[in-house]
Structure formats: C-alpha cells, structure tokens
Motif scaffolding. Sequence first.
Motif, short mmCIF file in Angstrom:
data_model
loop_
_atom_site.label_atom_id
_atom_site.label_comp_id
_atom_site.label_asym_id
_atom_site.label_seq_id
_atom_site.Cartn_x
_atom_site.Cartn_y
_atom_site.Cartn_z
N ILE A 51 0.85 -1.20 0.00
CA ILE A 51 0.00 0.00 0.00
C ILE A 51 0.88 1.25 0.00
N PHE A 69 12.57 -2.71 5.15
CA PHE A 69 12.59 -3.94 4.34
C PHE A 69 12.46 -5.17 5.24
N ASP A 70 11.48 -5.12 6.09
CA ASP A 70 11.22 -6.23 7.01
C ASP A 70 11.19 -7.57 6.24
N LEU A 129 1.91 3.75 7.88
CA LEU A 129 1.45 2.46 7.35
C LEU A 129 2.36 1.31 7.78
N LYS A 174 4.14 -4.81 11.08
CA LYS A 174 4.18 -6.22 10.77
C LYS A 174 2.74 -6.57 10.45
N SER A 231 -5.16 1.37 10.24
CA SER A 231 -5.69 0.34 11.12
C SER A 231 -6.28 -0.77 10.25
N THR A 267 -9.42 -6.03 3.81
CA THR A 267 -8.53 -6.78 2.89
C THR A 267 -8.27 -6.08 1.54
#
Length: 321
Positions: free
Chosen positions: A12, A33-34, A83, A86, A126, A181
């Motif tokens: 997103i 860059f998790d 934004l 995790k 959220s 979603t």
Amino acid sequence: MAILITGAAGFIGSSLCEELLNRGKNIIGIDNFDAFYAREIKESNIKNCLKNKNFKFYEADLTDIDALKEVFAQNQIDQVIHLAAKAGVRPSIEHPLDYCRTNVVGSLNILEMMRQYNIKRLVFASSSSVYGNCRAEIFSEDLKVSEPISPYAASKSALEQFIYTYSKLFDIQAVCLRFFTVYGPRQRPDLAIHKFTRLIDEGKPIPMFGDGSTKRDYTYIDDIVSGVCAAADYDQTPYEIINLGGGEPVSLVRMIEVIEKHLGKKAIINHLPMQPGDVDKTAADISKAGRLLWYKPHTNFEQGIEKFVAWYLAEKETFEK
Ligand SMILES: NC(=O)c1ccc[n+]([C@@H]2O[C@H](COP(=O)([O-])OP(=O)(O)OC[C@H]3O[C@@H](n4cnc5c(N)ncnc54)[C@H](O)[C@@H]3O)[C@@H](O)[C@H]2O)c1
C-alpha cells in the motif's frame, strides 16, 4: 513541507507514494525492508519513486529511535501517514512480541517524534481485524470493538487508542482508517488472493480453510489509495475512525472461481479446518467514509481480480526469486 510515509516500500505504501508524488507532493519514505517477504519485491515496488526528485527514502526501523530522530531532524515534515507494520494475522499468533515491538512500540516512537517536532496531522493504517468475530451484519465504526482475536488485531486496536490519547493530549488531528482486505497489483505474497493465484497458476493445490463460505470485504488498491489521500486532506474534526472497504463481501468459493476464470486454470483444492485468528466474515459499512471523505469504491471484485491477474502474469518472475 513534506509528508512522511512509513512502510513506503510495502504494497500500500509504495502505491500511495506514487499517487502523492503524481499530485506534486514532497514525500519522505521510511521502510526497514522487514523480512516478512522478499526485499527484492519491496525494492521493485519503490523503484519508480526513487527516480522522482520529490522523494527521499530512509532505510530505517521504527523501533530505532535514533534513526527516526535523524529523519525528523533533517526534514520539514508537516504530516505523517503511518502504514509501516508487521502485517499478517496468522504469523502474529506465532510471534506476538515481534508484532508488539513494531506495531505498538515502533508506532509510539512515531507518535513521540510527532510530539517532539510539533507535527499535528496523522493518518494511521488500522484494520478491519479490530472487529474480531463481530456478529453484526455490517461493521460500522460505532460498534464496540474490545475482542480482537489475534495479536495483530490487538496491536491495531491498541494503536487506535494510543492515537486517541495523543490526539487529546497533544492536539494531533488524526484519522485511523480501518482497511478491509486490500488487493491488486503488488499485493503482499502472503495474502490469499496472491497466494491462490500463484498456486493455481503453478498447478499446485490451494489450502481452503473451512467450507469456503467465509466472506471478505475486499478493497481494490486504487480505492484504498484514494481513501488515504482524502483522509490526508481531511481536517474537520480532531479524531476519527473510518472504514475503507469495497462494500461487497465475497465468499472464499467465489474468490477462487473469479481467479480461475481470469487465469484460465482450474484450482486443485485441499480442504482444511478453519485457522485460529481467522474471522468468519468482514463487511464494511462505508457510509461514514462516503460522508466525511467522499469515498466511493470504483473497482468491483471481478474488475479488480482481472487487473490483479494481469499484473501477476507480467511480474511473476520478480516474486519467484
Ligand atoms: N493489505 C491489507 O489487506 C491490509 C488490511 C488492513 C490493514 N493493513 C495495514 O496497512 C499497512 C500496509 O500494509 P501492506 O499490506 O502494504 O503491508 P506491507 O508488508 O506490504 O507493508 C508494510 C511495510 O512496513 C515495513 N515495515 C515493517 N516493519 C517495519 C519497521 N519496524 N520499521 C520500518 N518499516 C517496517 C515493511 O518492510 C513493509 O514494506 C499495514 O499497517 C497493515 O497492517 C493492510
């Protein structure tokens, strides 16, 4: 003056950065860059933004307060769109502390930076998951939501409350958007539409949890991006929670059928029991978004899947690495 977007390299975040850059805004992006999914995918997500002179990017972790201080000290930020998180319900059950560290402590670091640098405008991502296994026909923002059924949902719910507190105490004008979603080009590879499309395309079985009657209110990425932009412009009240959904709950069985149709391939279905943390249904009441943000979804599920599958087929080598 600039807008800070956290999670800028994500699904997103990168789509939002592109839209705001197209609208002539100065954007500061943060992302660490998790490792939840491949770095290469995220680098590919932001490659266009990086070519734009109005985009400045920091590889930084929300939990690293010194790194955040640098970002806030070096830039004139007048709004934050937060934004980074995790994301993912099921992995949060395995790793609740990681979710708490990033989604709660990391987000509080952002709020603290806003307080210290006197930044007064916030939009927060959220999630519909805060509604838990809500029995209502349709989920409206005034329902009591005190029963999250995953650590991920609990972290989002906690943040809505912390943001309310910061809004009251420090005069921060905030909009918490409950996304339902989100799907479309660049969708995270862990999410069902993307995962099922890949497995069907490769002729592998897809895991179908439950009897296929569970329903999701899916929201096409362009509609989410328009909603976030409208929320970023909204300044009429100090604190709002607003649903952003597609307004058309779709059953799991139908979701699979529409993907099959656009891929031109049949799914092999592996029937499995429902998973802990999964909710039976999400159904967004989007009337408040319509009233306050003039929000109206423009892409229906059939059109959205057609666009997603076209993107998937063109890009699949990127995420096969
Ligand atoms: N995609 C959906 O369906 C959906 C639904 C409801 C809510 N949301 C929320 O929207 C936001 C964006 O979701 P997405 O689907 O684009 O996910 P995403 O994983 O693609 O994007 C999130 C980004 O945040 C970054 N990030 C994670 N931890 C970080 C940290 N500690 N420091 C800095 N950056 C970090 C990741 O690297 C990633 O690029 C998330 O807050 C998510 O919870 C998404």
